[in-house]
Structure formats: C-alpha cells, structure tokens
Design a protein around this motif. Structure first.
Motif, mmCIF file in Angstrom:
data_model
loop_
_atom_site.group_PDB
_atom_site.id
_atom_site.type_symbol
_atom_site.label_atom_id
_atom_site.label_comp_id
_atom_site.label_asym_id
_atom_site.label_seq_id
_atom_site.Cartn_x
_atom_site.Cartn_y
_atom_site.Cartn_z
ATOM 1 N N ILE A 128 0.867 -1.174 0.000
ATOM 2 C CA ILE A 128 0.000 0.000 0.000
ATOM 3 C C ILE A 128 0.907 1.228 0.000
ATOM 4 C CG2 ILE A 128 -1.748 1.265 1.309
ATOM 5 C CD1 ILE A 128 -2.681 -1.411 2.438
ATOM 6 N N ALA A 129 0.572 2.210 -0.800
ATOM 7 C CA ALA A 129 1.378 3.429 -0.974
ATOM 8 C C ALA A 129 2.671 3.120 -1.715
ATOM 9 C CB ALA A 129 1.671 4.096 0.359
ATOM 10 N N GLY A 130 2.570 2.213 -2.688
ATOM 11 C CA GLY A 130 3.697 1.962 -3.587
ATOM 12 C C GLY A 130 4.916 1.416 -2.874
ATOM 13 N N GLU A 131 6.090 1.910 -3.280
ATOM 14 C CA GLU A 131 7.353 1.401 -2.748
ATOM 15 C C GLU A 131 7.865 2.215 -1.565
ATOM 16 O OE1 GLU A 131 8.798 -1.389 -3.900
ATOM 17 O OE2 GLU A 131 7.022 -1.591 -5.169
ATOM 18 N N SER A 132 7.017 3.077 -1.026
ATOM 19 C CA SER A 132 7.450 3.932 0.073
ATOM 20 C C SER A 132 7.874 3.099 1.273
ATOM 21 C CB SER A 132 6.322 4.888 0.493
ATOM 22 O OG SER A 132 6.697 5.610 1.645
ATOM 23 N N THR A 133 8.980 3.476 1.856
ATOM 24 C CA THR A 133 9.465 2.769 3.045
ATOM 25 C C THR A 133 9.086 3.500 4.334
ATOM 26 O OG1 THR A 133 11.585 3.932 2.879
ATOM 27 C CG2 THR A 133 11.403 1.776 1.795
ATOM 28 N N ILE A 134 8.449 4.649 4.181
ATOM 29 C CA ILE A 134 8.024 5.408 5.354
ATOM 30 C C ILE A 134 6.688 4.823 5.835
ATOM 31 C CG2 ILE A 134 7.334 7.653 6.265
ATOM 32 C CD1 ILE A 134 9.097 8.934 4.144
ATOM 33 N N LYS A 135 6.641 4.376 7.046
ATOM 34 C CA LYS A 135 5.450 3.743 7.600
ATOM 35 C C LYS A 135 4.700 4.746 8.472
ATOM 36 C CE LYS A 135 7.541 -0.876 7.743
ATOM 37 N NZ LYS A 135 8.902 -0.530 7.286
ATOM 38 N N PRO A 136 3.393 4.522 8.667
ATOM 39 C CA PRO A 136 2.626 5.428 9.536
ATOM 40 C C PRO A 136 3.247 5.602 10.916
ATOM 41 C CG PRO A 136 1.157 3.979 8.343
ATOM 42 C CD PRO A 136 2.539 3.512 8.029
ATOM 43 N N ALA A 137 3.863 4.529 11.438
ATOM 44 C CA ALA A 137 4.480 4.626 12.774
ATOM 45 C C ALA A 137 5.654 5.583 12.793
ATOM 46 C CB ALA A 137 4.910 3.243 13.244
ATOM 47 N N ASP A 138 6.207 5.886 11.596
ATOM 48 C CA ASP A 138 7.308 6.831 11.527
ATOM 49 C C ASP A 138 6.840 8.276 11.618
ATOM 50 O OD1 ASP A 138 9.004 4.674 11.194
ATOM 51 O OD2 ASP A 138 8.889 4.754 8.998
ATOM 52 N N THR A 139 5.525 8.485 11.601
ATOM 53 C CA THR A 139 4.957 9.831 11.647
ATOM 54 C C THR A 139 4.220 10.037 12.960
ATOM 55 O OG1 THR A 139 2.739 9.406 10.790
ATOM 56 C CG2 THR A 139 4.532 9.509 9.178
ATOM 57 N N ALA A 140 3.731 11.257 13.139
ATOM 58 C CA ALA A 140 2.940 11.567 14.342
ATOM 59 C C ALA A 140 1.452 11.317 14.115
ATOM 60 C CB ALA A 140 3.161 13.020 14.744
ATOM 61 N N HIS A 141 1.096 10.715 12.969
ATOM 62 C CA HIS A 141 -0.315 10.599 12.590
ATOM 63 C C HIS A 141 -0.701 9.172 12.246
ATOM 64 C CE1 HIS A 141 -0.123 14.963 12.442
ATOM 65 N NE2 HIS A 141 0.891 14.880 11.604
ATOM 66 N N ARG A 142 -0.100 8.214 12.951
ATOM 67 C CA ARG A 142 -0.306 6.809 12.616
ATOM 68 C C ARG A 142 -1.794 6.427 12.597
ATOM 69 N NH1 ARG A 142 -0.129 1.723 16.488
ATOM 70 N NH2 ARG A 142 0.098 0.034 14.974
ATOM 71 N N ASP A 143 -2.507 6.725 13.680
ATOM 72 C CA ASP A 143 -3.901 6.298 13.781
ATOM 73 C C ASP A 143 -4.755 6.903 12.678
ATOM 74 O OD1 ASP A 143 -3.224 4.819 15.952
ATOM 75 O OD2 ASP A 143 -4.057 6.197 17.441
ATOM 76 N N ALA A 144 -4.551 8.192 12.409
ATOM 77 C CA ALA A 144 -5.348 8.855 11.374
ATOM 78 C C ALA A 144 -5.072 8.255 10.003
ATOM 79 C CB ALA A 144 -5.054 10.352 11.368
ATOM 80 N N ILE A 145 -3.813 7.974 9.696
ATOM 81 C CA ILE A 145 -3.451 7.402 8.401
ATOM 82 C C ILE A 145 -4.131 6.055 8.214
ATOM 83 C CG2 ILE A 145 -1.537 6.447 7.049
ATOM 84 C CD1 ILE A 145 0.245 8.618 8.330
ATOM 85 N N ILE A 146 -4.045 5.225 9.225
ATOM 86 C CA ILE A 146 -4.608 3.879 9.107
ATOM 87 C C ILE A 146 -6.131 3.909 9.074
ATOM 88 C CG2 ILE A 146 -4.872 1.696 10.354
ATOM 89 C CD1 ILE A 146 -1.950 1.939 11.187
ATOM 90 N N GLU A 147 -6.756 4.673 9.958
ATOM 91 C CA GLU A 147 -8.210 4.659 10.033
ATOM 92 C C GLU A 147 -8.858 5.311 8.819
ATOM 93 O OE1 GLU A 147 -9.667 5.887 13.851
ATOM 94 O OE2 GLU A 147 -8.206 4.634 14.896
ATOM 95 N N ASN A 148 -8.141 6.220 8.151
ATOM 96 C CA ASN A 148 -8.688 6.780 6.920
ATOM 97 C C ASN A 148 -8.674 5.778 5.775
ATOM 98 O OD1 ASN A 148 -9.571 9.719 6.920
ATOM 99 N ND2 ASN A 148 -7.705 9.820 8.139
ATOM 100 N N LEU A 149 -7.841 4.757 5.904
ATOM 101 C CA LEU A 149 -7.816 3.688 4.905
ATOM 102 C C LEU A 149 -8.998 2.731 5.034
ATOM 103 C CD1 LEU A 149 -4.122 2.396 4.629
ATOM 104 C CD2 LEU A 149 -5.592 3.082 2.738
ATOM 105 N N LEU A 150 -9.566 2.654 6.228
ATOM 106 C CA LEU A 150 -10.548 1.622 6.528
ATOM 107 C C LEU A 150 -11.699 1.539 5.532
ATOM 108 C CD1 LEU A 150 -10.925 1.644 10.414
ATOM 109 C CD2 LEU A 150 -9.820 -0.061 8.976
#
Length: 817
Positions: free
Chosen positions: A34-56
């Motif tokens: 998901i999100a192509g080949e990006s190696t930056i994960k939601p946990a690497d940001t301050a917005h993990r929960d928002a990123i994941i829950e917006n995918l739901l």
C-alpha cells in the motif's frame, strides 16, 4: 512463500475437537504494498492512527481492487503471496460467520506491528486478540506495518470451548447486523415547496467515531435532485416556505431569518427570540410563531402541585402566539394570559388565527378539556368555537374547519359502534365544522383507518396519513364526493410527508416496507404510482440477507380475524426445528410494518428466530368496534388473542419448536407480557420492557397515567371498579407465574415509572421464581442512545439464546454467570 496445509477452521465435528486451528489462507485476502514502494510507515509519523483509520472505508469494501494514488492494487489470496518482505503497508482481510455467540482468541504469528479491526472497530493486541462475536457475519481487517518474513505468518483461532467455532466464508451476501440497522442513513425530515419545484431534506446517520451523536446533513434541492444550498446544524422541519416558494424562514441561535431561494441571501429579521419555535409566513411581509417562557418554581425546598398536569415537566411553561413584521422587526402578541395557546392554523385573507388551549377540567374522562378558539386580528377579539374532551388538530378549509378527534367528538358525532360500547378516542376521525362550531359533519364514520396528521389543499380536499391495520398509509379525501382513496405509495409505513399547493399537488414522502429499507419518494394525488428519489438499500444494505415475510391471520373465538405476519430466517431449513419469538403491543396502536425500529424483527430473524407479530383486539386501524374492545379490558381480550394466535401459529409452522417459544412487549406490551405469565405456561421465556404491573399505581403516578386510563379504564376508578384495577394487574397474580421473566426498565422512565418493574421483581423474588431485572441508567421510556440501544438489543437476544437455545454464554458475557 512456502505453502502450509490449509485447514478451514473447525468446519467439521472432528475439527471442533481441536483447541486451535489455522485459518484457510485461500480465504484470507492480501493487499500490498500500500502506498507503492514507500518505506516510510505510519508509525514513523505523528499521525499513525489517522493514516490507518482513513484507509478503513476503502479496505473494508468487498471490491476486488483498491485505487491508491491513481494506482490499482488487487486483493489476492494469502497463499498466493511469494515475497519474503514487502515495503510499506500491507493488509489482510477475511470474512467469517458464526452460528452462535463465540468467544476465543485470534492468534497472529510473524506480524510484529499492526492494527487489527473487527467489523471496523479496533481491537487491542497484535500477536493475540480476543474475539467475542454474536451470531452473524463478521470481518477481520489487519493493517500490517512490520512483517520480517511472510513465510512465517500464521493466523489461527482458538475457541474457549468446543462450540466456539468460526467459519471463514467467501459468500457475497451478509446477514443483517444491529449496527447496519441503526447506523444506516435515513431521511429524518422533509419539506416540499408550495410550487413543488424545491425540497429540503435532512439525512441522518451514525458511526463509531461520533457514537451517540447523530450526523445530519440538511440541504435544499431542486426538483431534479440537484443540491442548491446546505444548512449547517438545521433540520428540514425547522423551515417554512412563503406561499410563492421564493423565500424560506427559520429560527437559529435565537434569531429569525428569511432566506431568498434564488439568491441565497439571508436576512436576519429579529433577535433575542429565546424559546421561539414553529415560525411560518403569515403573509409575504409577516411571520407568525409560538414563543414559550418556562414557568418558575415557587421555591427550592418544595413543589406545591397546582393540578394533575404538574407531573409533566413542561406543565408550567407558557406558550403564546406572536406576529413578526419582517421589515421593521416589530413583535406583536396575538395571545396573552395565564393559559398557554397553541397555533392550529391561520387565514391571512380573513385575518384570523385558529388556536387551542387546554383548560384544567377533570370532570369527565380523559380528564382534560381542549378549547378551540378563533382570533380576529383586526380587533383582537377571541371567540370560542367549542370545548372538546377529545381533540387532535384543526385546519381551515373553505367555509369551515377540518378537525381530527376521536369518535366522541361533538357529543359522539363520529361514533359508529353497537349500543352500549364505549368508544376508543385514540381511533382518530375526520370532521368538518363551520367556523362558529354549530354544524358538525362526521366524514370518516364508515372509514376504518384511524386518522392522524392531515394537510388541507387549496380546493378543500385533504391529504392525510392514517393507520390502516398494521400499515401507515397516505389517503386522499375528495371534499366534493366525501370519499377516501388510498394513495399507491408502494410503502407499508409512511413516516414523513409534505404536500405542495399546486392544482395537482405533489407529495414528497419517506417510508419503508416490512422487508425493504427507507426510501424517499414523490407522487401527485392523481398518480397511479410513486417515483423513487432516494433509496437507502444501495447505500447501506447491498447484498443484505433479509428475512422472508409471510402473512398469518387467524379467527379468534369471537369470530374476528386477527392479522399477523411471520418473519422467516434467511436460508430457512424446514427440516430443522427453530425457536420462535412472539411480539405484540396490545395497546391502542398496531405494531406497524417498519423495516427496523426499536424492536427489529428482521434482526431477530437474522439471529435464527422465527418471529410472529400479531395485532390483537383493541388496536386502532381496524374499525371502531375493534378498537373499542380495548376500553375497560386491560388485557382480557388481548391475552386470549395472543395465546390462541401463538397456538395457531405453531400449528401452521411445524418447523417451529413449541417448547422454545419466547414472548416480549413494551409499555402496554410489557404489561401484556407480565399478564401472560400469570395466565399461561405456553412460553419458555418472557421479556417485559417498561411494563405496567399495577394498574392503580400507573394511573396515579405514570406520566400519562390518568389521561391514558381515561380511555383504557373509561369511567372506572379504584373506588368504583377495584376488580379491574387489582385482578387485571399482574402483580396481584404473581403467584401464578412459572415462566422465566426478564424485566427491563429505564431508571429515568417518567411514563411508566421503574417501580412498575420493581413491583413484579419483588413479588417473584419472594416467590422464588426465575426473574431478572435490568435497568438502563439515565434512560426514559424508550432506549434512544446508540450505545444503550446496542446493549439493549444484545440483552434481549442473549436472554432468549440462554433460555430458547440453551446457549447461556452471551448472557454470561454481558452479566456474568
């Protein structure tokens, strides 16, 4: 990826012996990266929960592919995945079904970091999560953030007991769920412009994030359905149209506004209107509204009652009618005094206002008196048109006034009963009276449906909503022919309607059938069928498994046909035996054919119950004689109908297990449940919600007690008919009860005080009977709040599962062993 032996979880009796089993990877879907080949994960940001829950929302859908940043990613079976590591996020998803309440642990090996969702709600844990799920279809979604080696990923489920079984499924349909029925969008309010070219609608829905707070969207549309303007924090029933449809008026934040429909220019015309409500255009330059002022208590230590009405929280609130000049903002009182006045209608051409007020008068049942008055605005003179013991509403028509009231209106002008029978004045009738109140015409004397709300058209015809047996239907009354015609709405229950004032009026309305969700429709009074503008089926009920519905009627011992209907579980196997639930009200109203509601029959069928709903003697909508049987009966005829109907139902449906019958009802239906436990052992478990156990205490203490008893016990009081008040009260016959009984009550119920359930609970506890009492904190007569509603539905089904399916685990999960 190395292949493992795929075992479908506990598919057979042999596998049910296992304590844990791996899940079939061919039925687990995988999506990544998901999100192509990006190696930056939601946990690497301050917005993990928002990123994941917006995918739901995107990931929960049954679609085979998902579009992510303009790239299409396809779901594939987990056993087809061959990579050892995959960048970015990955998702796992599987659907499963349960045949009963199931508890166990979902175990995930090889996933180091992830968020897990059950039916869209997060569950705690990564390596292991607890699942407690009810009978039905469910979904697990895993959004993985760190997997070091996909070869080492394993998913398995370990039930707490042998019967705790989940079955992975790829079926396209889904059983109805409580969340689906409650959260689905509905049109809660509508308003049609007089010219039929515009309408306003309010759509309401719920979700997990907002919880008990409804999410509403109110907007103005043209006749083609194009949205023209949206209103924040408003409801469609808060607006009123000018006769030429060019402007709207409404109240917001204690201010009155006028909105130009063409330019959307909003003009504030008055402020400091705290307590104002129901604003309308009196004419093009004047508004009319009601203005309330809360009454003051005389002290902090005591409340000195001023009458029976003081049991009502609003009894001392004063409401008066005012005119508002749009140009100047001048406010002019139409009514004053110590009595509240309610606006019934107005005639701008005649410069008159029609209003009602209630006098304190207990002389005759139902112990209140309504005065209908006309106010001449040219000289502020009031004239009393009449005083009535039964009264619902009034509207002007040419050369007179239409009134809705019970059969006893105007000294029994509407009665159509055998000699000696007392009328049930909840059975609404339509009348015409002249503007002096001298001449009365009973227009619906031979019309069996019970009339509720109505709208008078410019030519004197009427569109009205009436209870027609167990349906809520729209009818057209032709004034010139004095005839009623049912309009072909295509719905069983019309909830809201709004009518234009054209020569051929348009009607905008909402409603459902017993088996189809809500629709918004339009039709004219001359149309043969309605046009659908909006349908919630495609929004919230795609691929839903809905119960099959059958009509089931029988003839009681009095030779009267008693109507009913039966909901059959989806994919019913007639070779098996099923538990059944019997539902009724028994008061003055039938149980209507709504798709859902406080008592969701389609949901009960989805949980494996055959559901029988009947309309026993005493309900309105079946003619005056049928409804009059309610008076001074307090369950006598109703109980006989329910007992006989249940026996006939079991005979007609041989796949129903007559040893696993449950019954339930609420309010008067709760009274009926308690009463039935004293009369029959036909049922294996019973539930009473907010029921009456002592007719005397309800009469004296219930919010509507003395008024309702004025019809249900007309002319009978504890001092002149003690037999009725005692021997028809369940608590006086508690020693006859042998059926397990669950009593449910809101601890803030003002209509039927919680003491009514406490009476019965105390009696049965002392008698050593199987009785449970569950109170909902802060709940009134009905359970509205979303969290309480789900818990309440679960409580009722869990109780029946315990007693009718011999499955106590759900009940024990809620309330302990």
């Amino acid at each position: 990826m190395k292949l493992r032996t795929a075992v479908t979880l506990l598919f057979t009796a042999v596998s049910a012996q296992l304590s844990a089993s791996p899940l079939d990877e061919s039925k687990i879907q995988f999506l990544g990266p998901i999100a192509g080949e990006s190696t930056i994960k939601p946990a690497d940001t301050a917005h993990r929960d928002a990123i994941i829950e917006n995918l739901l929302p995107s990931l929960q859908q049954d679609a085979k592919q998902v579009t992510l940043f303009n790239n299409e990613s396809k779901w594939q079976a987990l056993n087809k995945v061959s990579q050892l590591t995959i960048p970015g996020l990955q998702a796992l998803k599987f659907n499963f079904t349960t045949e009963r309440f199931v508890s166990g642990k979902l175990k995930l090996e090889g996933i180091e970091k992830a968020k897990i969702f059950l039916n869209g709600e997060p569950v705690s844990g990564v390596k292991e999560v607890q699942l407690d799920v009810v009978k039905g279809d469910h979904q697990i979604l895993v959004i993985a953030e760190q997997v070091n080696d996909w070869n080492k990923v394993d998913l398995s489920f370990e039930g707490e007991a042998a019967h705790d079984v989940i079955t992975l499924t790829e079926k396209q349909t889904k059983a109805l769920s409580a969340k689906q029925l409650f959260d689905a969008p509905t049109v809660s309010a509508i308003s049609l412009a007089p010219n039929g070219e515009y309408y306003i609608s309010t759509v309401r829905h719920y979700d997990d994030e907002k919880g008990n707070s409804a999410i509403t969207e109110t907007a103005l549309y043209n006749e083609d359905g194009d949205m023209l303007y949206s209103f924040d924090g408003m409801s469609a029933n808060s607006f009123a149209w000018r006769d030429d449809s060019s402007k709207l008026t409404y109240l917001k934040d204690n201010k009155a506004y006028v909105l130009d429909v063409k330019t959307f220019k909003r003009t504030q015309v008055a402020t400091k209107l705290n307590g104002a409500n129901s604003i309308e255009f009196f004419d093009n330059e004047t508004l009319i509204f009601a203005w309330t002022n809360s009454g003051k208590e005389e002290g902090k230590l005591t409340k000195h009652y001023q009458g029976l009405e003081d049991r009502w929280s609003y009894a001392r609130t004063q409401s008066q009618i005012f005119l508002l000049d749009i140009k100047s903002g001048l406010l002019n009182p139409v009514t004053v005094g110590t009595q509240s006045h309610s606006l019934a209608d107005f005639d701008a051409q005649a410069n008159t206002v029609l209003a009602t007020r209630n006098k304190q008068d207990y002389a005759q049942p139902p112990h209140m008196l309504t005065e209908l008055i006309e106010i001449d605005l040219s000289n502020n003179q009031q004239s009393v048109i009449g005083q009535y013991r039964t009264f619902s509403g009034a509207q002007y028509t040419k050369n007179g006034i239409y009134v809705t009231a019970g059969p006893d209106f105007a000294e029994g002008a509407g009665r159509n009963l055998p000699e000696g029978m007392l009328a049930n004045n909840y059975d609404g009738q339509l009348y015409w009276i002249d503007r002096k109140g001298h001449n009365v015409k009973a227009l619906s004397k031979n019309f069996d449906p019970a009339i509720g709300s109505f709208t008078v058209l410019n030519n004197g015809d009427v569109v009205l909503k009436a209870t027609d047996q167990d349906r809520q239907q729209l009818f057209f009354f032709d004034e010139s022919k004095s005839t009623f015609k049912r309009l072909n709405t295509g719905l069983d229950v019309v909830a809201n309607y709004s009518v234009s004032s054209e020569r051929n009026p348009e009607i905008l309305f909402t409603g459902t059938t017993a088996s189809t969700p809500q629709q918004l429709k339009t039709m004219s009074t001359s149309d043969k069928r309605a046009e659908t503008l909006w349908d919630s089926t495609n929004i919230a009920y795609q691929n839903a498994e809905i119960a099959n519905l059958e009509e089931f009627n029988f003839t009681n011992t009095e030779g009267v046909e008693i109507k009913g209907r039966v909901y059959l579980p989806h994919d019913l196997d007639k070779a098996k035996k099923y538990p059944a639930l019997v539902y009724y009200y028994g008061g003055t109203s039938p149980v209507t054919r709504g798709f859902t509601g406080r008592y969701p029959f389609n949901l009960w069928a989805a949980k494996g119950y055959v559901v029988y709903v009947l309309q026993p003697t005493g309900a309105t909508g079946f003619g005056q004689k049928f409804s009059a049987e309610h008076v001074n009966a307090w369950g006598e005829h109703t109980a006989n109908d329910i007992i006989m109907g249940t026996k006939e139902f079991v005979k007609a449906y041989p796949f129903v297990d007559d040893k696993r019958l449950g019954n339930l009802g609420a309010s008067y239906g709760g009274f009926m449940t308690m009463l039935l436990t004293t009369k029959t052992d036909l049922f294996s478990a019973s539930i009473s919600h907010a029921g009456i156990s002592n007719i005397t205490s309800y009469w004296g203490q219930g919010w509507w007690g003395y008024l309702y008893s004025g019809e249900a016990s007309k002319g009978s009081f504890p001092w002149n008919n003690p037999t009725l008040y005692s021997q028809h009260s369940p608590v006086f016959n508690a020693d006859k009860v042998t059926t397990p009984l669950l009593l449910i009550h809101g601890d803030a119920d003002t209509n039927v005080p919680p003491g009514e359930s406490h009476n019965m609970y105390t009696a049965l506890k002392i008698l050593g009977q199987d009785v449970e009492l569950v109170e909902y904190k802060g709940a009134d007569h009905q359970i509205f709040a979303r969290d309480k509603r789900f818990h309440w539905w679960n409580t009722m089904l869990a109780y029946f599962d315990k007693h009718l399916k011999q499955e106590p685990q759900w009940w024990e999960h809620l309330y302990g062993k």
